[in-house]
Design an enzyme around this catalytic site. Structure first.
Site, PDB file in Angstrom:
ATOM      1  N   SER A 108       0.841  -1.186   0.000  1.00 32.96           N
ATOM      2  CA  SER A 108       0.000   0.000   0.000  1.00 32.96           C
ATOM      3  C   SER A 108       0.882   1.243   0.000  1.00 32.96           C
ATOM      4  O   SER A 108       2.006   1.233   0.503  1.00 32.96           O
ATOM      5  CB  SER A 108      -0.890  -0.002   1.250  1.00 32.96           C
ATOM      6  OG  SER A 108      -1.463   1.271   1.464  1.00 32.96           O
ATOM      7  N   SER A 109       0.338   2.328  -0.536  1.00 33.80           N
ATOM      8  CA  SER A 109       1.074   3.589  -0.558  1.00 33.80           C
ATOM      9  C   SER A 109       1.272   4.171   0.836  1.00 33.80           C
ATOM     10  O   SER A 109       2.077   5.086   1.015  1.00 33.80           O
ATOM     11  CB  SER A 109       0.335   4.622  -1.421  1.00 33.80           C
ATOM     12  OG  SER A 109      -0.964   4.866  -0.905  1.00 33.80           O
ATOM     13  N   CYS A 110       0.585   3.630   1.842  1.00 34.25           N
ATOM     14  CA  CYS A 110       0.742   4.149   3.208  1.00 34.25           C
ATOM     15  C   CYS A 110       2.107   3.799   3.801  1.00 34.25           C
ATOM     16  O   CYS A 110       2.436   4.245   4.898  1.00 34.25           O
ATOM     17  CB  CYS A 110      -0.370   3.644   4.116  1.00 34.25           C
ATOM     18  SG  CYS A 110      -0.272   1.895   4.535  1.00 34.25           S
ATOM     19  N   TYR A 137      -0.619  -0.815  10.051  1.00 30.39           N
ATOM     20  CA  TYR A 137      -0.679  -1.523   8.764  1.00 30.39           C
ATOM     21  C   TYR A 137       0.576  -1.234   7.944  1.00 30.39           C
ATOM     22  O   TYR A 137       1.159  -2.128   7.338  1.00 30.39           O
ATOM     23  CB  TYR A 137      -1.931  -1.071   8.013  1.00 30.39           C
ATOM     24  CG  TYR A 137      -2.143  -1.728   6.678  1.00 30.39           C
ATOM     25  CD1 TYR A 137      -2.615  -3.035   6.594  1.00 30.39           C
ATOM     26  CD2 TYR A 137      -1.898  -1.052   5.481  1.00 30.39           C
ATOM     27  CE1 TYR A 137      -2.827  -3.646   5.366  1.00 30.39           C
ATOM     28  CE2 TYR A 137      -2.104  -1.649   4.257  1.00 30.39           C
ATOM     29  CZ  TYR A 137      -2.572  -2.944   4.205  1.00 30.39           C
ATOM     30  OH  TYR A 137      -2.791  -3.546   2.983  1.00 30.39           O
ATOM     31  N   LYS A 141       3.500  -3.800   6.311  1.00 29.96           N
ATOM     32  CA  LYS A 141       3.777  -3.866   4.875  1.00 29.96           C
ATOM     33  C   LYS A 141       5.236  -3.505   4.563  1.00 29.96           C
ATOM     34  O   LYS A 141       5.843  -4.078   3.651  1.00 29.96           O
ATOM     35  CB  LYS A 141       2.812  -2.953   4.114  1.00 29.96           C
ATOM     36  CG  LYS A 141       1.389  -3.489   4.073  1.00 29.96           C
ATOM     37  CD  LYS A 141       1.330  -4.816   3.347  1.00 29.96           C
ATOM     38  CE  LYS A 141      -0.038  -5.422   3.322  1.00 29.96           C
ATOM     39  NZ  LYS A 141      -0.082  -6.728   2.602  1.00 29.96           N
ATOM     40  N   HIS A 180     -12.851   1.713   3.385  1.00 35.67           N
ATOM     41  CA  HIS A 180     -12.044   2.852   2.975  1.00 35.67           C
ATOM     42  C   HIS A 180     -12.937   3.980   2.465  1.00 35.67           C
ATOM     43  O   HIS A 180     -14.140   3.813   2.304  1.00 35.67           O
ATOM     44  CB  HIS A 180     -11.043   2.436   1.902  1.00 35.67           C
ATOM     45  CG  HIS A 180      -9.912   1.611   2.414  1.00 35.67           C
ATOM     46  ND1 HIS A 180      -9.838   0.249   2.213  1.00 35.67           N
ATOM     47  CD2 HIS A 180      -8.816   1.945   3.123  1.00 35.67           C
ATOM     48  CE1 HIS A 180      -8.730  -0.224   2.783  1.00 35.67           C
ATOM     49  NE2 HIS A 180      -8.093   0.785   3.339  1.00 35.67           N
TER      50      HIS A 180
END
Length: 316
Positions: A108-110, A137, A141, A180
């Protein structure tokens, strides 16, 4: 890649995993396997190792994760950190254990710092603090990305990480407590339209900017990564275009036919101010998205309407 190759998709019943399955089938691959959570607990290391040893897939795609929005991350930080680490670490370790050459890890871009320069380049990983509302999260990742990088470095295997921007599409989660932002808006505007165009209250100021990618485009990126030996270990996957949350809300409002008021609750957090992906690395290799946001939202709302019996309408 030979169309007979055996492909295991972890998380094949989720939004991303099911899209990846459809994308491979569309390209003529027919030897695809997956196991539901009742048949295989990915948090069980021994069970995952036994499955891979028995099934002997040639490609493993990790599309399995515990996911959710700001509220879910804030409410269940331990599960978001531990469950995601267990799932990915078991799959990565078991794949290395059976000498698997091709592994695709989806993140994920997070993973990128909250205040990193925009657009987000892959090189910005670990250069600053994370967004606090989803760091649990993100940390999980990041560890998966670094594991795949370590395996490439130490064992020379083709383990690659794809970091998508915000995904949406068919089979998304429309539960208001755990979804989301985009599917949550679809659900809220739909319910409000069916309740006399009641006002819709949304979190934050509406000013943060976000990028959204249809899950079918993401799935095609996975097929692309499977069919090619990519030279780097980490790739952003997105559209390279973003919009404000307020503009997103107005787009979804129009798609659902809602004609009521939008109320912004500024007491709720905005999250990261902006999260736009630099996708030049993937574009340079030949992959590009195809589905526009307007088209994708319409497609997703049509799917929601066809499956709305799965979601109880909320009286406002």
């Amino acid at each position: 890649m030979n169309k007979d190759v055996k492909i295991y998709i972890a998380g094949h019943k989720g939004m991303v995993g099911s899209a990846v399955w459809r994308a491979f089938e569309k390209e003529g691959y027919h030897n695809i396997i997956g196991f539901g959570s009742k048949d295989l607990d990915l948090r069980d290391q021994a069970a995952v190792k036994d499955m891979l040893a028995q099934e002997k897939p040639q490609v493993v795609i990790d599309a399995a994760a515990k996911v959710g929005g700001i509220m879910a991350n804030n409410t269940y930080p331990y599960q978001f950190l531990m469950d995601n680490m267990l799932i990915q670490n078991n799959l990565i370790e078991a794949s290395l254990h059976v000498d698997l050459d091709k592994f695709i890890f989806l993140g994920s871009s997070c993973i990128y710092p909250k205040l990193a320069p925009q657009p987000l380049k892959e090189d910005y990983l670990l250069t600053g603090p994370l967004e606090p509302t989803n760091e649990w999260y993100a940390i999980a990742k990041i560890s998966g990305v670094k594991l795949c990088e370590a395996i490439r470095k130490q064992f020379g295997k083709d383990y690659v990480s794809l970091m998508p921007t915000n995904l949406y599409g068919p089979f998304d989660n429309f539960d208001l407590q755990t979804s989301h932002v985009l599917p949550a808006m679809i659900r809220k505007f739909h319910d409000a339209a069916n309740n006399g165009n009641a006002p819709v209250t949304l979190w934050g100021s509406g000013t943060p900017m976000r990028e959204f990618l249809h899950v079918d485009d993401m799935a095609k990126a996975v097929v692309f990564a499977a069919e090619n030996k990519l030279p780097e270990h980490l790739y952003n996957v997105g559209t390279g275009e973003d919009l404000t949350i307020k503009d997103l809300a107005q787009t979804i409002q129009k798609a659902t036919g809602h004609e009521g008021e939008i109320v912004w609750d500024s007491t709720k957090p905005d999250g990261t101010p902006r999260k736009l992906m630099d996708i030049s690395r993937m574009h340079g290799l030949g992959w590009k998205h195809r589905i526009s946001l307007e088209e994708g939202i319409k497609d997703t709302y049509d799917w929601f309407l066809e499956n709305s019996n799965s979601y109880k309408e909320v009286k406002i």
